[in-house]
Design a protein around this motif. Sequence first.
Motif, PDB file in Angstrom:
ATOM      1  N   ASP A 192       5.623 -49.925-133.564  1.00  0.00           N
ATOM      2  CA  ASP A 192       4.707 -51.038-133.867  1.00  0.00           C
ATOM      3  C   ASP A 192       5.222 -51.863-135.042  1.00  0.00           C
ATOM      4  OD1 ASP A 192       2.853 -50.669-131.852  1.00  0.00           O
ATOM      5  OD2 ASP A 192       1.564 -49.350-133.032  1.00  0.00           O
TER       6      ASP A 192
ATOM      7  N   ARG B 288       2.844 -42.449-125.629  1.00  0.00           N
ATOM      8  CA  ARG B 288       2.032 -43.309-126.503  1.00  0.00           C
ATOM      9  C   ARG B 288       2.784 -44.541-126.984  1.00  0.00           C
ATOM     10  NH1 ARG B 288      -1.560 -39.156-130.292  1.00  0.00           N
ATOM     11  NH2 ARG B 288      -2.724 -38.217-128.566  1.00  0.00           N
ATOM     12  N   ALA B 289       4.108 -44.508-126.955  1.00  0.00           N
ATOM     13  CA  ALA B 289       4.887 -45.670-127.394  1.00  0.00           C
ATOM     14  C   ALA B 289       5.067 -46.698-126.277  1.00  0.00           C
ATOM     15  CB  ALA B 289       6.253 -45.213-127.911  1.00  0.00           C
TER      16      ALA B 289
ATOM     17  N   ARG C 203       5.093 -44.100-132.122  1.00  0.00           N
ATOM     18  CA  ARG C 203       4.322 -45.314-131.843  1.00  0.00           C
ATOM     19  C   ARG C 203       4.187 -46.172-133.101  1.00  0.00           C
ATOM     20  NH1 ARG C 203      -0.421 -46.777-129.024  1.00  0.00           N
ATOM     21  NH2 ARG C 203      -1.081 -48.807-129.808  1.00  0.00           N
TER      22      ARG C 203
END
Length: 430
Positions: free
Chosen positions: A222, A244-245, A218
């Motif tokens: 980002d 989560r990504a 993640r």
Amino acid sequence: MTRTLLTNARLIDPEADAIIEGALVLEAGKIAEILVQSADLSEDHLTDTNRIDCGGAFLAPGIIDIGVKVGEPGERHKESYKTAGLAAAAGGVTTIVTRPDTLPAIDTPEVMNFIRERAEDDCPVNVLPMAALTKGRAGREMTEIGFLMDAGAVGFTDCDRVVTDTKVLARAMTYARSLGALVMGHPQEPGLSQGAAVTSGKFATLRGLPGVSPMAERMGLDRDIALIEMTGVKYHADQITTARALPALERAKRNGFDITAGTSMHHLTLNELDVADYRTFFKVKPPLRSEDDRQAVIEAIRTGLIDVIGSFHTPQDEESKRLPYEEAAAGAVGLETMLPVLLRLYHAGELDLPTLFRALSLNPAKRLGLPAGRLAKGAPADLVLFDADKPLILDRFKLRSKSKNSPFDGARLQGRVLGTWVAGQRIFTA
């Protein structure tokens, strides 16, 4: 001119999201006609035509596999263009997009020209090479992107060596944007992931193995998304493997950024528990994730959030795998096994065939600007014919790759490739 007529087939059309019974006419390396019903056949179709009865099997656009490792130059003992091409043909892969993590890296037009000539001489499938984003994949100085594009590079990536100098990466992305070049990134925070062998959690602790948090993926994504926003570059995330990504990827797409994402056959069909008692053939990069992550990635393929599925074919010799788990090389072969392995998802009711081939053929073609990956009049006659129900027990020693590092050795699978065509020429027959 002699034509080929493929009759009695179930045509998988990923563009129309449909499966129809019909036939294809191939001529001059392209799809000349699509016949929806046998009643559409006329005497004209039977004149000077090589007729092949598909026996009701599925006929789909050939697979376009982004992220294939071939060992030339430097590691020809692991895989050559000849053996990679034979494995690809047997797996229904008609185009391989090769990685530049060779020895030396593919970072100059001279090495690129060598690769193209070798592929043209030895490989029966289409080969589209990627080049390194920075010289030597060292992350310090960008390569001559324009010259490498002129030499045939279809994209730029440092593979699993994440560029840690954000200023260097921003400059490379800016220059790539000015030339319309595609940059492929490996979303991973390199500090957190350094030395990791598995995904962190209870299993890693019980096995005493160094782990990496899913947040590393993640965090890496980002950063790359911020640079995409700053530079406007065309970007493809090679492997998204964690739940989560996914929100970050969804926001980037919603904001209109030129971003696509892929995942691997292994992360769709295996989880961290498959490592079991230190089985090194299951060591891949990124490491296998939790079952919740696997299910989330399957759902992302189903909804189109993740665009592409690849084999991430990474041949390793026996010596590099027969080591303690922490020291063993990461990677697995997948060119020949990808389709039968992914058909597990079809048989489990998790993905239908048009969705599967949208990720295997249509979306990779769109991302690379290719006319292939679809069943349409005038499209290249790159095709795969397969029986989705044919059972087999995989024997890794029968694989056509030089390296035999498959985690699916001995696995019971359903699905066998019956034939593969490239530009209308049959290059594989079961």
